[in-house]
Motif scaffolding. Structure first.
Motif, mmCIF file in Angstrom:
data_model
loop_
_atom_site.group_PDB
_atom_site.id
_atom_site.type_symbol
_atom_site.label_atom_id
_atom_site.label_comp_id
_atom_site.label_asym_id
_atom_site.label_seq_id
_atom_site.Cartn_x
_atom_site.Cartn_y
_atom_site.Cartn_z
ATOM 1 N N CYS A 214 1.060 -0.943 0.068
ATOM 2 C CA CYS A 214 -0.128 0.104 0.187
ATOM 3 C C CYS A 214 1.102 1.304 -0.114
ATOM 4 C CB CYS A 214 -1.023 -0.019 1.279
ATOM 5 S SG CYS A 214 -1.850 -1.438 1.384
ATOM 6 N N SER A 215 0.394 2.134 -0.750
ATOM 7 C CA SER A 215 1.519 3.163 -1.416
ATOM 8 C C SER A 215 1.956 4.561 -0.021
ATOM 9 C CB SER A 215 1.265 3.836 -2.537
ATOM 10 O OG SER A 215 0.500 3.943 -2.873
ATOM 11 N N ALA A 216 0.162 4.275 0.714
ATOM 12 C CA ALA A 216 0.114 4.891 1.697
ATOM 13 C C ALA A 216 0.733 5.134 2.607
ATOM 14 C CB ALA A 216 -1.514 5.672 1.954
ATOM 15 N N HIS A 217 0.674 3.436 2.806
ATOM 16 C CA HIS A 217 1.162 2.773 4.067
ATOM 17 C C HIS A 217 2.893 3.050 4.002
ATOM 18 C CE1 HIS A 217 2.581 1.273 7.932
ATOM 19 N NE2 HIS A 217 3.192 0.328 7.192
ATOM 20 N N VAL A 218 3.951 2.948 2.864
ATOM 21 C CA VAL A 218 5.220 3.299 2.607
ATOM 22 C C VAL A 218 5.418 4.975 2.263
ATOM 23 C CG1 VAL A 218 6.843 2.755 1.065
ATOM 24 C CG2 VAL A 218 5.495 1.550 1.073
ATOM 25 N N SER A 219 4.777 5.004 2.091
ATOM 26 C CA SER A 219 4.550 7.186 2.006
ATOM 27 C C SER A 219 4.437 7.563 3.509
ATOM 28 C CB SER A 219 4.064 7.529 1.173
ATOM 29 O OG SER A 219 3.647 8.966 1.447
ATOM 30 N N SER A 220 3.998 7.074 4.531
ATOM 31 C CA SER A 220 4.239 7.680 5.772
ATOM 32 C C SER A 220 5.270 7.328 6.872
ATOM 33 C CB SER A 220 2.339 7.305 6.837
ATOM 34 O OG SER A 220 1.160 7.918 6.229
ATOM 35 N N THR A 221 5.417 5.923 6.419
ATOM 36 C CA THR A 221 6.610 5.435 6.674
ATOM 37 C C THR A 221 8.006 6.403 6.591
ATOM 38 O OG1 THR A 221 5.865 3.059 6.589
ATOM 39 C CG2 THR A 221 8.257 3.422 6.729
ATOM 40 N N LEU A 222 8.013 6.477 4.781
ATOM 41 C CA LEU A 222 8.980 7.672 4.958
ATOM 42 C C LEU A 222 8.741 9.376 5.288
ATOM 43 C CD1 LEU A 222 9.212 6.917 1.149
ATOM 44 C CD2 LEU A 222 10.775 6.232 2.934
ATOM 45 N N SER A 223 7.578 9.493 4.862
ATOM 46 C CA SER A 223 7.973 11.050 5.682
ATOM 47 C C SER A 223 7.788 10.907 7.015
ATOM 48 C CB SER A 223 5.808 11.220 5.783
ATOM 49 O OG SER A 223 5.889 12.373 5.972
ATOM 50 N N MET A 224 7.618 10.413 8.260
ATOM 51 C CA MET A 224 8.689 9.173 9.770
ATOM 52 C C MET A 224 9.499 9.637 9.828
ATOM 53 S SD MET A 224 6.430 7.068 12.217
ATOM 54 C CE MET A 224 7.089 7.465 13.977
ATOM 55 N N MET A 225 10.416 8.923 8.969
ATOM 56 C CA MET A 225 11.398 9.600 9.067
ATOM 57 C C MET A 225 12.260 10.193 8.482
ATOM 58 S SD MET A 225 12.387 5.437 6.556
ATOM 59 C CE MET A 225 14.214 5.600 6.228
ATOM 60 N N ALA A 226 11.645 11.488 7.664
ATOM 61 C CA ALA A 226 12.217 12.390 7.063
ATOM 62 C C ALA A 226 11.975 13.358 8.109
ATOM 63 C CB ALA A 226 11.772 12.821 5.873
ATOM 64 N N ASN A 227 11.106 13.273 8.291
ATOM 65 C CA ASN A 227 10.991 14.280 9.937
ATOM 66 C C ASN A 227 10.982 13.963 11.312
ATOM 67 O OD1 ASN A 227 8.311 16.928 8.189
ATOM 68 N ND2 ASN A 227 8.307 14.901 7.910
ATOM 69 N N TRP A 228 11.661 12.571 11.578
ATOM 70 C CA TRP A 228 12.418 12.278 12.740
ATOM 71 C C TRP A 228 13.137 13.682 13.239
ATOM 72 C CZ3 TRP A 228 8.840 10.397 15.290
ATOM 73 C CH2 TRP A 228 8.875 9.654 15.983
ATOM 74 N N ASP A 229 13.290 13.862 14.507
ATOM 75 C CA ASP A 229 14.545 14.582 15.193
ATOM 76 C C ASP A 229 14.929 14.291 17.017
ATOM 77 O OD1 ASP A 229 15.867 16.586 15.985
ATOM 78 O OD2 ASP A 229 14.434 18.176 15.204
ATOM 79 N N LEU A 230 15.303 13.590 16.832
ATOM 80 C CA LEU A 230 15.831 12.830 18.639
ATOM 81 C C LEU A 230 16.103 14.122 19.158
ATOM 82 C CD1 LEU A 230 16.170 9.308 17.620
ATOM 83 C CD2 LEU A 230 14.559 10.399 18.394
ATOM 84 N N ASP A 231 16.479 14.934 18.655
ATOM 85 C CA ASP A 231 17.347 16.336 19.356
ATOM 86 C C ASP A 231 16.218 16.711 20.874
ATOM 87 O OD1 ASP A 231 19.262 16.643 17.838
ATOM 88 O OD2 ASP A 231 18.296 18.557 16.796
#
Length: 305
Positions: A214-231
């Motif tokens: 499902c491309s929407a699930h994959v897109s959300s996964t990539l978006s979460m990676m792109a926006n992840w900030d552990l500072d």
């Protein structure tokens, strides 16, 4: 505004469709859907006792806890959710899946469900959400378990390059479509899971594949990676005033098990334990082993609220 739904909204193109997948989804008889603000949540709940909240990692969903939930439900009122954009949970329009936003969304869900977790368990990125939730006072669990927690930024240049790569990949949804198409090959999904350490259970492979095509699930996964900030996550650890267990699979190929003792040392009541022979998906590979460590860690048998 929070309200339970009799059924989820119809799936849009590329989204996992409950109408097609729900009947065979693990523990679907314990599933419910909640509309909270602009977010539609998929929530599973089972058991009796003090509340325990389970937060999955990036790219997963409630199915990741399929073997673990019934064990925990023998002593707890267990609540597992699909994070916004993952599985069958639909994010609010314009939702940006940063760590802070994910934590706030989960906190709002707990408020709507009138749940104050006694136990908070997070796997991988879910552990970072759990710790941010507790450190910022959005919920006040009595105990936290970080299961192969992804609590360190990317090392060196990767810290900066990986999010940029994810942002590039999500441009126009091209990468999500390509990945979803590739995931139709079950062998590729199985090899992807094997790379996290240890052979995956075949039932879990099936459910991951249902999501990854499902491309929407994959897109959300990539978006979460792109926006992840552990500072700030290490400051969060230092501020926690409850016992925190850092469980690390000895064969984890995604997160170094050597991180667990170091992180436990930064936490006032932290403790690190090694899960021998298990990888990043330890709770899927051997739910009983993970359950035994958690129950042994808890200071006393949980009492019903």
């Amino acid at each position: 505004m929070a309200r339970p739904l009799s059924s989820p909204p119809p799936a849009r193109p590329g989204q996992p469709d409950w109408a097609l997948l729900g009947e065979d989804w693990p523990h679907s008889d314990h599933s419910a859907f909640w509309q909270i603000g602009g977010t539609c949540w998929h929530v599973q709940r089972m058991g009796h006792g003090p509340p325990a909240l389970l937060l999955h990692g990036t790219g997963a969903a409630t199915h990741s806890w399929a073997g673990f939930m019934p064990l925990l439900a023998e002593q707890f009122d267990v609540i597992a959710v699909d994070l916004p954009g993952h599985g069958f949970s639909r994010p609010a329009p314009g939702f940006r899946p940063t760590l802070n936003n994910m934590a706030k969304a989960v906190g709002d869900l707990c408020d709507a469900l009138e749940v104050s977790p006694h136990l908070l368990v997070g796997h991988s990125a879910g552990a970072a959400i759990a710790i941010r939730l507790a450190a910022h006072g959005q919920i006040s669990p009595d105990n936290i378990v970080s299961l192969n927690g992804a609590l360190r930024p990317f090392p060196g240049l990767l810290r900066h390059l990986a999010p940029s790569m994810a942002k590039t990949l999500t441009f126009g949804g091209v990468a999500a479509n390509v990945f979803a198409s590739a995931a139709k090959d079950r062998g590729r999904v199985e090899r992807l899971l094997e790379q996290t350490g240890g052979a995956p259970d075949l039932h879990y492979v099936d459910n991951y594949q249902k999501l990854l095509v499902c491309s929407a699930h994959v897109s959300s996964t990539l978006s979460m990676m792109a926006n992840w900030d552990l500072d700030g996550i290490e400051r969060d650890l230092e501020s926690l005033d409850m016992p925190v267990l850092f469980l690390a699979g000895s064969e984890d190929q995604a997160i170094s098990p050597a991180e667990a003792p170091r992180l436990a040392g930064q936490t006032p009541q932290g403790e690190a334990r090694r899960l021998k022979g298990l990888g990043h998906l330890a709770h899927e590979q051997d739910p009983a082993a993970v359950m035994a460590e958690i129950i042994d860690f808890l200071p006393s048998p949980p009492a019903s609220p």
